[in-house]
Each structure stands twice: as structure tokens, then as C-alpha cells.
Design a protein around this motif. Structure first.
Motif, mmCIF file in Angstrom:
data_model
loop_
_atom_site.group_PDB
_atom_site.id
_atom_site.type_symbol
_atom_site.label_atom_id
_atom_site.label_comp_id
_atom_site.label_asym_id
_atom_site.label_seq_id
_atom_site.Cartn_x
_atom_site.Cartn_y
_atom_site.Cartn_z
ATOM 1 N N ARG A 161 3.306 1.302 10.749
ATOM 2 C CA ARG A 161 3.845 1.591 11.061
ATOM 3 C C ARG A 161 4.406 2.927 11.803
ATOM 4 O O ARG A 161 5.110 3.747 12.559
ATOM 5 N N ALA A 162 3.885 4.216 10.923
ATOM 6 C CA ALA A 162 4.503 5.532 11.362
ATOM 7 C C ALA A 162 3.210 5.923 12.204
ATOM 8 O O ALA A 162 2.986 6.896 13.082
ATOM 9 N N PHE A 163 1.710 5.449 12.279
ATOM 10 C CA PHE A 163 0.546 6.349 13.098
ATOM 11 C C PHE A 163 0.162 5.053 13.282
ATOM 12 O O PHE A 163 -1.177 5.205 14.485
ATOM 13 N N GLY A 164 0.427 3.768 13.559
ATOM 14 C CA GLY A 164 -0.269 2.415 14.373
ATOM 15 C C GLY A 164 -1.569 2.128 13.702
ATOM 16 O O GLY A 164 -2.898 1.873 14.461
ATOM 17 N N GLN A 165 -2.479 2.985 11.907
ATOM 18 C CA GLN A 165 -3.288 2.469 11.529
ATOM 19 C C GLN A 165 -3.149 2.230 10.291
ATOM 20 O O GLN A 165 -2.378 2.073 9.721
ATOM 21 N N ALA A 166 -4.319 0.781 10.436
ATOM 22 C CA ALA A 166 -3.862 0.760 8.779
ATOM 23 C C ALA A 166 -4.362 1.597 7.749
ATOM 24 O O ALA A 166 -5.223 2.302 8.063
ATOM 25 N N LEU A 167 -4.398 1.205 6.239
ATOM 26 C CA LEU A 167 -4.264 2.051 5.120
ATOM 27 C C LEU A 167 -6.067 1.166 4.247
ATOM 28 O O LEU A 167 -5.166 0.199 3.599
ATOM 29 N N ILE A 168 -7.293 1.661 4.334
ATOM 30 C CA ILE A 168 -7.442 0.596 3.878
ATOM 31 C C ILE A 168 -8.188 1.141 2.115
ATOM 32 O O ILE A 168 -9.101 1.959 2.641
ATOM 33 N N VAL A 169 -8.535 1.006 1.223
ATOM 34 C CA VAL A 169 -9.455 0.995 0.417
ATOM 35 C C VAL A 169 -10.575 0.796 -0.148
ATOM 36 O O VAL A 169 -10.482 -0.525 0.106
ATOM 37 N N ASN A 170 -11.712 1.582 0.090
ATOM 38 C CA ASN A 170 -13.304 0.488 0.469
ATOM 39 C C ASN A 170 -13.299 0.890 -0.938
ATOM 40 O O ASN A 170 -14.121 1.818 -1.735
ATOM 41 N N ASP A 211 -0.891 -3.283 0.273
ATOM 42 C CA ASP A 211 -1.110 -3.699 1.317
ATOM 43 C C ASP A 211 0.696 -3.423 2.412
ATOM 44 O O ASP A 211 0.577 -2.642 3.075
ATOM 45 N N ARG A 212 1.511 -2.973 1.293
ATOM 46 C CA ARG A 212 2.299 -1.985 1.133
ATOM 47 C C ARG A 212 1.978 -1.054 1.471
ATOM 48 O O ARG A 212 3.011 -0.563 3.215
ATOM 49 N N LEU A 213 1.857 -0.567 1.239
ATOM 50 C CA LEU A 213 1.438 1.116 1.761
ATOM 51 C C LEU A 213 0.401 1.180 2.835
ATOM 52 O O LEU A 213 0.534 2.612 3.867
ATOM 53 N N LEU A 238 9.999 9.160 6.700
ATOM 54 C CA LEU A 238 9.162 8.706 5.359
ATOM 55 C C LEU A 238 10.538 9.326 4.535
ATOM 56 O O LEU A 238 9.857 8.477 2.915
ATOM 57 N N GLY A 239 11.143 10.048 4.711
ATOM 58 C CA GLY A 239 12.369 9.994 3.724
ATOM 59 C C GLY A 239 12.986 8.805 3.469
ATOM 60 O O GLY A 239 13.119 8.697 1.979
ATOM 61 N N THR A 240 13.052 7.843 4.176
ATOM 62 C CA THR A 240 13.494 6.174 3.299
ATOM 63 C C THR A 240 12.188 5.499 2.780
ATOM 64 O O THR A 240 13.188 5.156 1.716
ATOM 65 N N LEU A 241 11.111 6.407 3.020
ATOM 66 C CA LEU A 241 9.852 5.429 2.318
ATOM 67 C C LEU A 241 10.126 6.245 0.916
ATOM 68 O O LEU A 241 9.673 5.775 -0.130
ATOM 69 N N LEU A 242 10.526 7.448 0.569
ATOM 70 C CA LEU A 242 10.534 8.153 -0.641
ATOM 71 C C LEU A 242 11.254 7.748 -1.430
ATOM 72 O O LEU A 242 11.033 7.230 -2.850
ATOM 73 N N ALA A 243 11.895 7.419 -1.267
ATOM 74 C CA ALA A 243 13.458 6.613 -1.222
ATOM 75 C C ALA A 243 13.463 5.116 -2.542
ATOM 76 O O ALA A 243 14.026 4.652 -3.264
ATOM 77 N N ASP A 273 -3.304 17.182 9.894
ATOM 78 C CA ASP A 273 -2.447 17.092 8.479
ATOM 79 C C ASP A 273 -1.390 15.838 8.224
ATOM 80 O O ASP A 273 -0.974 16.158 7.065
ATOM 81 N N GLY A 274 -0.782 16.133 9.504
ATOM 82 C CA GLY A 274 0.195 14.861 9.130
ATOM 83 C C GLY A 274 0.209 13.750 8.634
ATOM 84 O O GLY A 274 0.792 13.081 7.637
ATOM 85 N N MET A 275 -1.115 13.190 9.391
ATOM 86 C CA MET A 275 -1.497 11.815 7.999
ATOM 87 C C MET A 275 -1.746 12.274 7.125
ATOM 88 O O MET A 275 -1.788 11.300 6.247
#
Length: 590
Positions: free
Chosen positions: A191-200, A183-185, A280-285, A243-245
């Protein structure tokens, strides 16, 4: 304490040895083609993951340390534990032939080798951890380099596994067993791309990642319903996106969900817009697990700003430069990093981008930066084969910040110059601190500075105090409105400016110093300051370079930049000044 391997020290071909902290984020910066990416590859080569004999040009030595108990170490090896719990599939140790270094008495005197060469007994691993015979053998297993191809691969579907009997070995598998992480990822990606990331979890033999809007659950429907599975199946696959995503998601997946001791990322900002790189820098830290080391090679000031936004407990910056085949490294200590970042003026400036350029020129204001950069561009040869200098002009928001920024940049090996208006000679501070920041000795300048300062202050103002009072009273008598008129305020300011010898010096520069021997002292003082890297505008201030243009600040600048900067005769002094700025190699201090 969690068991971990970490890089304890790196030695570069230039001779510098830099100690790294176990739980740190290490950022490798510098101009293009100076060895940043090569450093990561050579670390991996020395770790045993790839051949280490072919690439030892940048990193000439590496020390690996460890911490934690043997029990904690075995727990970290759980993904390699074979059924039965007493053997592990770690062929890296077998291949490295390190068993001859382990004392047989520590494992009961029995044979070191297992009948099955693919199995290593738990007692041998315990002895290995406690006796430290050669951690380089294991680092190939626990060091991980995220280049672009690796990041893309991380977004491809993972294999389905038995959640009750198997340990997850890939980031996507970890998302399956850790819904909080998943859920966190997903929120980060949203927030970065306006789309959720979902495991199927219903795709058959693989576990793909989709992106888009999370399908709503209809009445009577749950997450394993065939109808819901069809909705998921209709969403775009992450592996087919831009590639960015894919790079963004791959970095986050591998840092937050992969069980590696040292994760290295080469240019994580690739294909990202500046706000995304900073995020991304903030998230990596934030997502780097405790006890792991993260090493990043980057060209992005935005990514570096994001790391600083997260305020990690241990952040190290190493700047690389190259002379021929020799790579020099300087480290910027965390205290100085924090000092720079806590200053609001610098926080929202481009000062940090200085780390990625071959040389830097500090200016008092943004307008100064634009003017001198434009003049430098105008005097460049039109020959396309001539390499243009990799120089950055950056504003410090006034004279007072120049010593602090110059000292920080010099300490990490950034060749630094500063351009200052003539009135820098008015006060001992910040002139003294600026001289010392660039490696000079104040006692070598102090006596001459005092003489020049006294000479300028002999310059008779146009108005005596009584006249200043009278002029201001005249202006105030004209004011009858509740709001003080702007034009009267400007007139009063003009009166005060004429009353001060140092205000006159900003207009006239060296012409306010009495002619003769004192003028020679002043010219020698400015020449020695130039050798140090402090360039004082001899004619006063930036507007003195072209007095045929009226106004001040941005109004003056806008008019001047419309001119032919390459040939206009009134700008010859400006062109001569900028040529002198780059007529000698900049001083790089360590």
C-alpha cells in the motif's frame, strides 16, 4: 498477564516529572534542537545499554516499573534460554553485579554465582523479578532504540535458523515462522510503495527480504522449487532500495516482530512523503504488541495524525522546549487530544503542526493566516544573518474554536497568540473563554467590555427598521425568475449589514466607539488584551487594512498580495499591527 518492563516516570532537567503508562504510545514533539532525540539516547544510556555517565543533560531521572508474574517473565526470556532449560545467557545481569541484592534464602541458600559466568540460573531470575533489586540492569537488554542505522540494519538478511529447535531472534526470522505476520507486513508495504515484501527462504545461509511483484506459481511448482527460487532471486533486495523504503520497513519490522519491552524510534518519518508518514504512524499504533511501550521522537505532524487515526487506547504527547541547557517538558493529556482530534474542522487543518513550532498565532480564517504571514515575511530584515521567528499561523475556522485550541496549546507549553476581528467584542462568548484560555481573569475585563459594547451599540445605523423593510421589498419586487438571482441576494445582504452597528464595527473598528472617556476605556481594554495574547484588529477586520482594494475575502487578499508588502503606504497599519504582534515575548502557560 504478559510480563513487561516499562518506563514509569521521566524527570527532565527543567524539573518536570511525567508519569508514563505501561502500555502506552508516547510521542515527544517540539521545535528543532530542543532535546527530542537526546531524550531517547539518554533513556537508553540510563537503561544500561550504553554508558549513562556521559549524557544526562535532558533526562535527569528515570524510574522503571514492571508487571506480570515471574513465570510470564521467564517465558519472555525464552530466546535467552540455554539447552537444558534451567540456565539463561543474560550477561547484563552478571555485569551489573546485582546478585548481592538478592536474598540467598529465596533460592534455597545456594551460591548466587554460576560456575559458568555466562549462565544465570532460572531460580535467580525468578528471585530477581520478585524482589525487584534493580530493573535498570535488564532494561539494557529489553530497551531498543531505532535510529536510522538500526532501522536500515533490520532490513538486511537474517541468519538461517532451525525452525524446530531454535527460537527466532530477529524480525525477519519471526516473519518466517508467522506467515500471517509476513502477509500483513507485505500488504502494508504494498500500500505504501506499490510493491510486496517477500522473505526468501531459499537463499542459502541467509534470509533476505525482496520487494516487487510476488512471482506466480507455475503448474507443478511450489515455494521451494529451484525454478521458483530463481524467480525470487531475481527480485530487488530491500537492503538495496531507497532510504524511505528501508526506514519504513525497518520501523515496522522492529515494532511488530522484535521482542522488546520498550521500543524507541527517532524520527520515523525520515525520507517519507507526508502520506507515507501518516500511514506509518497508523501502522505503528496498530502493530505495537499489547504490553509494550512505544516512544517516538518526531518532527512530523503527518506522523502524529496517523497515530491519532489509529485511535490507540493510551497516547501521550510530551512537548519539549529548551532554555540554555535546561529542558522543559509539558504533557498534553489524552482527553484534550481526543477533543481536538474529534472536531472535523481541526482534524483536517494544520493545527497539530503547532506543536512543532516555537510559537503559534491563531486566526479566524485561512485567508487571515496567509495575509499576516505574508506581512511578517515582508517586515523581516533582509540581513541573512538575522534569525527569522519560528512562528506558525493556523486557522481555527471561526471565533468559536479559538478558546478550545488556545487552551490545548497553552496546556502543553506552546506560546500562543490570537488575532480577532473587532466584532469579538459583540458577545460575552467566546471572548470570556478566550481570555481564560490564555490565563486571564474575566472579572478583570468584564466591566470595561460591557461599557465598550454599549458604546458601540449607540452607533446609529444608517437605516431604521422601516427603511430596511422598504429597501428589501424593493429588491424582492425585481425578482421574477424561478432561481433567486445572486446579485439580489448580495444587495439584500448589504442592506442588512448597514442596519447593524456590529456590522458597521467590522468596517470601522474603534471609530464606532464614541469619542472621549469611553474611547479611552476601549483603547485600554484592547491594550490589556494584547498583553494577554489576544490581538483585536482596531480598524475592524482584515480588509480594513487596505480600503483602496475592493472586494472581500479571497478576492481582496489576492489583490493585496500582489502589492509591495514591504513598502506600500496603504499597508503601513498592517505592518505596524504585525510588528506589535511580535514586539513582546509570547506567553507560555503550563
Amino acid at each position: 498477564m504478559t510480563a513487561s518492563l516499562f518506563i514509569e516516570q521521566l524527570t527532565f532537567s527543567g524539573g518536570a516529572s511525567i508519569a508514563l503508562e505501561p502500555d502506552s504510545i508516547v510521542v515527544i514533539v517540539g521545535p528543532n534542537n530542543e532535546g527530542k532525540s537526546a531524550t531517547l539516547r539518554e533513556i537508553l544510556g540510563r537503561s544500561g545499554a550504553v554508558s549513562s555517565e556521559k549524557s544526562r543533560h535532558v533526562v535527569t531521572d528515570m524510574k522503571i516499573g514492571h508487571r506480570g508474574t515471574a513465570e510470564a517473565f521467564l517465558e519472555r526470556l525464552a530466546p535467552y534460554r540455554l539447552p537444558g532449560g534451567k540456565h539463561y545467557a543474560l550477561t547484563a545481569l552478571q555485569d551489573a553485579n546485582i546478585f548481592s541484592k538478592i536474598k540467598p534464602s529465596s533460592i534455597g541458600g545456594s551460591s548466587l554465582l554460576s560456575p559458568d559466568p555466562k549462565k544465570i540460573r532460572e531460580s535467580i531470575l525468578t528471585a530477581f523479578w520478585e524482589q525487584q533489586p534493580g530493573f535498570e540492569s535488564l532494561s539494557g537488554t529489553f530497551f531498543h532504540l531505532l535510529d536510522l542505522a538500526t532501522r536500515f540494519k533490520a532490513t538486511e538478511p537474517a541468519d538461517v535458523f532451525n525452525l524446530t529447535a531454535e527460537i527466532p531472534t530477529s524480525p525477519i526470522q519471526n516473519m518466517c515462522v508467522d506467515p500471517v505476520l509476513a502477509d500483513r507486513l507485505s500488504r502494508y508495504f504494498q500500500r505504501a510503495f506499490g510493491q510486496a515484501l517477500i522473505v526468501n527462504r531459499t537463499a542459502g545461509y541467509t534470509l533476505p527480504l525482496h520487494c516487487g511483484d510476488v512471482p506466480p506459481l507455475e503448474p507443478g511448482e511450489d515455494r521451494v522449487s529451484p525454478s521458483y527460487a530463481r524467480k525470487l532471486q531475481a527480485l530487488p533486495l530491500l537492503q538495496n532500495q531507497g532510504d524511505g523504503m528501508r526506514s519504513f520497513a525497518g520501523c515496522l519490522l522492529e515494532v511488530s516482530a522484535a521482542d522488546k519491552h520498550v521500543v524507541m524510534i527517532d524520527e520515523p518519518e525520515a525520507f517519507l512523503h507526508p502520506p507515507q508518514a501518516r500511514f506509518l504512524g497508523t501502522l505503528l499504533a496498530r502493530e505495537k504488541p499489547v504490553g509494550r511501550q512505544l516512544i517516538i521522537a518526531t518532527h512530523s505532524g503527518d506522523l502524529l495524525r496517523g497515530l491519532l487515526d489509529a485511535n490507540p487506547s493510551a497516547l501521550q504527547i510530551i512537548r519539549l522546549t529548551r532554555e540554555g541547557n535546561v529542558n522543559h517538558a509539558c504533557a498534553l493529556d489524552s482527553e484534550r487530544i481526543r477533543t481536538l482530534w474529534d472536531d472535523p474542522i481541526l482534524r483536517f487543518s494544520n493545527t497539530l503542526d503547532s506543536l512543532f513550532h516555537e510559537q503559534v498565532v491563531l486566526c479566524e480564517a485561512d485567508g487571515d493566516c496567509r495575509f499576516y504571514a505574508a506581512i511578517l515575511d515582508a517586515i523581516q530584515p533582509e540581513d541573512a544573518d538575522t534569525r527569522r521567528p519560528d512562528v506558525m499561523f493556523t486557522s481555527t475556522g471561526g471565533k468559536q474554536k479559538i478558546p478550545e485550541i488556545a487552551a490545548a496549546l497553552a496546556s502543553i507549553g506552546v506560546p500562543t497568540r490570537a488575532i480577532l476581528d473587532f466584532d469579538i467584542l459583540n458577545d460575552r462568548s467566546p471572548l470570556k473563554e478566550a481570555i481564560e484560555a490564555l490565563g486571564g481573569r474575566w472579572d478583570a475585563f468584564e466591566a470595561r467590555w460591557k461599557r465598550v459594547k454599549a458604546g458601540v451599540e449607540q452607533f446609529r445605523p444608517e437605516l431604521e427598521t422601516a427603511h430596511v423593510r422598504k429597501e428589501i421589498e424593493k429588491l424582492l419586487e425585481q425578482v421574477s425568475t424561478p432561481t433567486f438571482p445572486l446579485e439580489v441576494a448580495r444587495s439584500i445582504k448589504g442592506v442588512l449589514k448597514r442596519a447593524s452597528p456590529w456590522d458597521a464595527a467590522k468596517d470601522l473598528g474603534l471609530d464606532t466607539v464614541p469619542k472621549g472617556q469611553l474611547r479611552q476605556v476601549a483603547e485600554a481594554l484592547l491594550a490589556d488584551l494584547k498583553q494577554l495574547g489576544l490581538f483585536v484588529v482596531e480598524s475592524g477586520e482584515i480588509e480594513s487594512f487596505d480600503q483602496t482594494v475592493g472586494g472581500h475575502g479571497n478576492a481582496w487578499l489576492a489583490e493585496v498580495l500582489r502589492k509591495d508588502l514591504r513598502q506600500d503606504s496603504h499597508l503601513e497599519n498592517a505592518r505596524r499591527f504585525v510588528r506589535a504582534l511580535f514586539s513582546q515575548p509570547p506567553r507560555a502557560l503550563s
